[in-house]
Design a protein around this motif. Sequence first.
Motif, PDB file in Angstrom:
ATOM      1  N   ASP A  54     -12.961   9.602   5.802  1.00  0.00           N
ATOM      2  CA  ASP A  54     -11.554   9.521   5.412  1.00  0.00           C
ATOM      3  C   ASP A  54     -11.390   8.730   4.116  1.00  0.00           C
ATOM      4  O   ASP A  54     -10.637   9.128   3.221  1.00  0.00           O
ATOM      5  CB  ASP A  54     -10.723   8.886   6.527  1.00  0.00           C
ATOM      6  CG  ASP A  54     -10.593   9.802   7.739  1.00  0.00           C
ATOM      7  OD1 ASP A  54     -10.736  11.029   7.562  1.00  0.00           O
ATOM      8  OD2 ASP A  54     -10.365   9.297   8.850  1.00  0.00           O
ATOM      9  N   SER A  55     -12.102   7.603   4.026  1.00  0.00           N
ATOM     10  CA  SER A  55     -12.015   6.779   2.808  1.00  0.00           C
ATOM     11  C   SER A  55     -12.575   7.517   1.609  1.00  0.00           C
ATOM     12  O   SER A  55     -12.020   7.463   0.503  1.00  0.00           O
ATOM     13  CB  SER A  55     -12.779   5.461   3.010  1.00  0.00           C
ATOM     14  OG  SER A  55     -12.185   4.696   4.023  1.00  0.00           O
ATOM     15  N   LEU A  56     -13.688   8.242   1.835  1.00  0.00           N
ATOM     16  CA  LEU A  56     -14.320   8.977   0.746  1.00  0.00           C
ATOM     17  C   LEU A  56     -13.411  10.109   0.265  1.00  0.00           C
ATOM     18  O   LEU A  56     -13.289  10.362  -0.946  1.00  0.00           O
ATOM     19  CB  LEU A  56     -15.668   9.535   1.222  1.00  0.00           C
ATOM     20  CG  LEU A  56     -16.691   9.878   0.123  1.00  0.00           C
ATOM     21  CD1 LEU A  56     -17.064   8.627  -0.663  1.00  0.00           C
ATOM     22  CD2 LEU A  56     -17.944  10.483   0.761  1.00  0.00           C
TER      23      LEU A  56
ATOM     24  N   CYS B 210       0.962   4.181  -2.861  1.00  0.00           N
ATOM     25  CA  CYS B 210       0.746   5.603  -2.549  1.00  0.00           C
ATOM     26  C   CYS B 210       1.925   6.450  -3.014  1.00  0.00           C
ATOM     27  O   CYS B 210       1.756   7.551  -3.546  1.00  0.00           O
ATOM     28  CB  CYS B 210       0.537   5.787  -1.037  1.00  0.00           C
ATOM     29  SG  CYS B 210      -1.056   5.190  -0.461  1.00  0.00           S
TER      30      CYS B 210
ATOM     31  N   SER C 122       0.835  -1.216   0.000  1.00  0.00           N
ATOM     32  CA  SER C 122       0.000   0.000   0.000  1.00  0.00           C
ATOM     33  C   SER C 122       0.859   1.251   0.000  1.00  0.00           C
ATOM     34  O   SER C 122       0.591   2.221  -0.704  1.00  0.00           O
ATOM     35  CB  SER C 122      -0.935   0.008   1.222  1.00  0.00           C
ATOM     36  OG  SER C 122      -1.830  -1.058   1.158  1.00  0.00           O
TER      37      SER C 122
ATOM     38  N   TYR D  14     -21.241   7.232   5.714  1.00  0.00           N
ATOM     39  CA  TYR D  14     -20.014   7.189   4.936  1.00  0.00           C
ATOM     40  C   TYR D  14     -18.803   7.238   5.864  1.00  0.00           C
ATOM     41  O   TYR D  14     -18.827   7.877   6.918  1.00  0.00           O
ATOM     42  CB  TYR D  14     -19.927   8.379   3.978  1.00  0.00           C
ATOM     43  CG  TYR D  14     -20.950   8.374   2.866  1.00  0.00           C
ATOM     44  CD1 TYR D  14     -20.800   7.542   1.764  1.00  0.00           C
ATOM     45  CD2 TYR D  14     -22.061   9.209   2.924  1.00  0.00           C
ATOM     46  CE1 TYR D  14     -21.728   7.541   0.737  1.00  0.00           C
ATOM     47  CE2 TYR D  14     -23.002   9.212   1.901  1.00  0.00           C
ATOM     48  CZ  TYR D  14     -22.828   8.380   0.813  1.00  0.00           C
ATOM     49  OH  TYR D  14     -23.759   8.377  -0.201  1.00  0.00           O
ATOM     50  N   ASN D  15     -17.719   6.564   5.442  1.00  0.00           N
ATOM     51  CA  ASN D  15     -16.428   6.725   6.089  1.00  0.00           C
ATOM     52  C   ASN D  15     -15.762   7.923   5.423  1.00  0.00           C
ATOM     53  O   ASN D  15     -15.291   7.844   4.290  1.00  0.00           O
ATOM     54  CB  ASN D  15     -15.581   5.455   5.907  1.00  0.00           C
ATOM     55  CG  ASN D  15     -14.246   5.574   6.621  1.00  0.00           C
ATOM     56  OD1 ASN D  15     -13.529   6.557   6.494  1.00  0.00           O
ATOM     57  ND2 ASN D  15     -13.899   4.531   7.370  1.00  0.00           N
TER      58      ASN D  15
ATOM     59  N   GLU E  94     -10.125  10.140   0.406  1.00  0.00           N
ATOM     60  CA  GLU E  94      -9.010   9.560  -0.337  1.00  0.00           C
ATOM     61  C   GLU E  94      -9.452   9.114  -1.734  1.00  0.00           C
ATOM     62  O   GLU E  94      -8.723   9.259  -2.721  1.00  0.00           O
ATOM     63  CB  GLU E  94      -8.430   8.371   0.446  1.00  0.00           C
ATOM     64  CG  GLU E  94      -7.129   7.823  -0.116  1.00  0.00           C
ATOM     65  CD  GLU E  94      -6.028   8.885  -0.226  1.00  0.00           C
ATOM     66  OE1 GLU E  94      -5.237   8.808  -1.193  1.00  0.00           O
ATOM     67  OE2 GLU E  94      -5.978   9.802   0.633  1.00  0.00           O
ATOM     68  N   HIS E  95     -10.669   8.588  -1.813  1.00  0.00           N
ATOM     69  CA  HIS E  95     -11.224   8.175  -3.104  1.00  0.00           C
ATOM     70  C   HIS E  95     -11.348   9.390  -4.033  1.00  0.00           C
ATOM     71  O   HIS E  95     -10.976   9.332  -5.209  1.00  0.00           O
ATOM     72  CB  HIS E  95     -12.590   7.532  -2.887  1.00  0.00           C
ATOM     73  CG  HIS E  95     -13.312   7.184  -4.148  1.00  0.00           C
ATOM     74  ND1 HIS E  95     -12.942   6.129  -4.957  1.00  0.00           N
ATOM     75  CD2 HIS E  95     -14.384   7.768  -4.775  1.00  0.00           C
ATOM     76  CE1 HIS E  95     -13.740   6.073  -6.008  1.00  0.00           C
ATOM     77  NE2 HIS E  95     -14.630   7.062  -5.914  1.00  0.00           N
TER      78      HIS E  95
END
Length: 457
Positions: free
Chosen positions: A103-105, A10, A6, A100-101, A107-108
């Motif tokens: 942080d994940s959203l 990144c 990962s 919704y999460n 980053e997406h």
Amino acid sequence: MKAILSALICLCVQTAYAQTKVLSSKNVEKEGIDNIKLANEYANAEPSMLTEVMKKASLIIASAFPENPNPGISVFTQIYVNESGSLDYLIFDLRTGEGYNKDSLDEHARYAFLTGFDGWKVSKPGKKFSVVAMRTIGKQPVVRDVRRGDSVVIDLKTALVFQDTLKIKRLHLNQLELKTLPDVIYRFPNLTELYLGENELQAVSIDMKRLPRLAQLHLQKNQLTENGLKLTANKTLTLLNLKENKCKDIPNAVRKSKKLATLWLGGNELSGLSNRSFRKLKQVRDLNFYKSDIALLPKGIKKMKNLEVLDLYYNKLETLPGSITNLKKLTHLAISYNQIKALPERIDKLNKIHTLYAHHNRLSKLPSGITRMQNLKILDLGFNWFTDFPQELTAFVKLQELDLSSNNFPDFPEQLLEIKQLEKLYLRGNPFVKDDAEKKYSRQLGQLKSKNIEVFY
């Protein structure tokens, strides 16, 4: 092993897209970026560049997110473009409902913008500029308009289980996507106000005997036709709000309310109005026909003998029926944003009117009898076709505000100096109002100001 992989991914992504900094608004400060300084360094985008950048951003957002997410997502972006036409910075902020999460959203979204704008440039580079945009996708959470208090219930769930029902005076069931009228309304016999606006109601039938104190009924922004509303006879309802429904005529149910004083029908397409529409409405004092697609106002409106306020804003009227002058209790007449070429010849019969809004029409003269409307305090004739100053205006002694903006007066109307009493005068947008107007007409403006008249030009 997964963590190492990962990290490598990144690192590769960041290296590949190092030219453009894409970050969420919460990370701006962490990165040492001064957003205010950036905004000052980059000029506002020209219309063509604005459209080009927004189109590209919209395509990226559309490809990155589902078509109709629920809850919906609002994407705010600040995009900074350099002289070569590529992006220096893209700062974004995602606003979402629950589920919704974040942080994940974030980053997406960051990855989508990085890859989407990689190698992209505006078609006409040359100078630094910025674009601020917002895109909303999916179903947005509803912010309900309710007034809270001890005597109020604001949702259906509470209404079903509330114990002390006799103390409730206001029931808010607006903006709940209701398709049918819930019987729970009858649990509250002391209701004075019932709010059912912005639902999906196609039919409403209320037994007013079971709500013997109901004074206000709000049904705006539903799907009601004139036959979709049924009320039993009552002497309590004083206000009925039917704005933005699907009525083509005044519902017959209105006549069941013998004390109705306020009737709002603005936003309906009232193409079915006839003389009969106004029968048995003598008790109504406030009638709202705002933006109702009315091309011809039936003469039968004269039956509304107690009417005090008539709102005809944003219709398709070219004339007003002479019978409107029989509304002798009228105090407020709003006929702006129509195509009216002349006021009724006997408008002076409406001698109780104190406020007349007639801006954005095609008036070029006034009827001589208007001078007898001596209770006029506010008269707005802006955005009409006056070329010659209407001498009739000098006769008013109680006038406080006069608006003659955006007419066709080639020179300062000297007759304005004859007006005895006035507080505010609007003259903007006339041909004589140019950069040198203050100097050229200093004498006239000085005389008006010496009478304590505030002049806007």
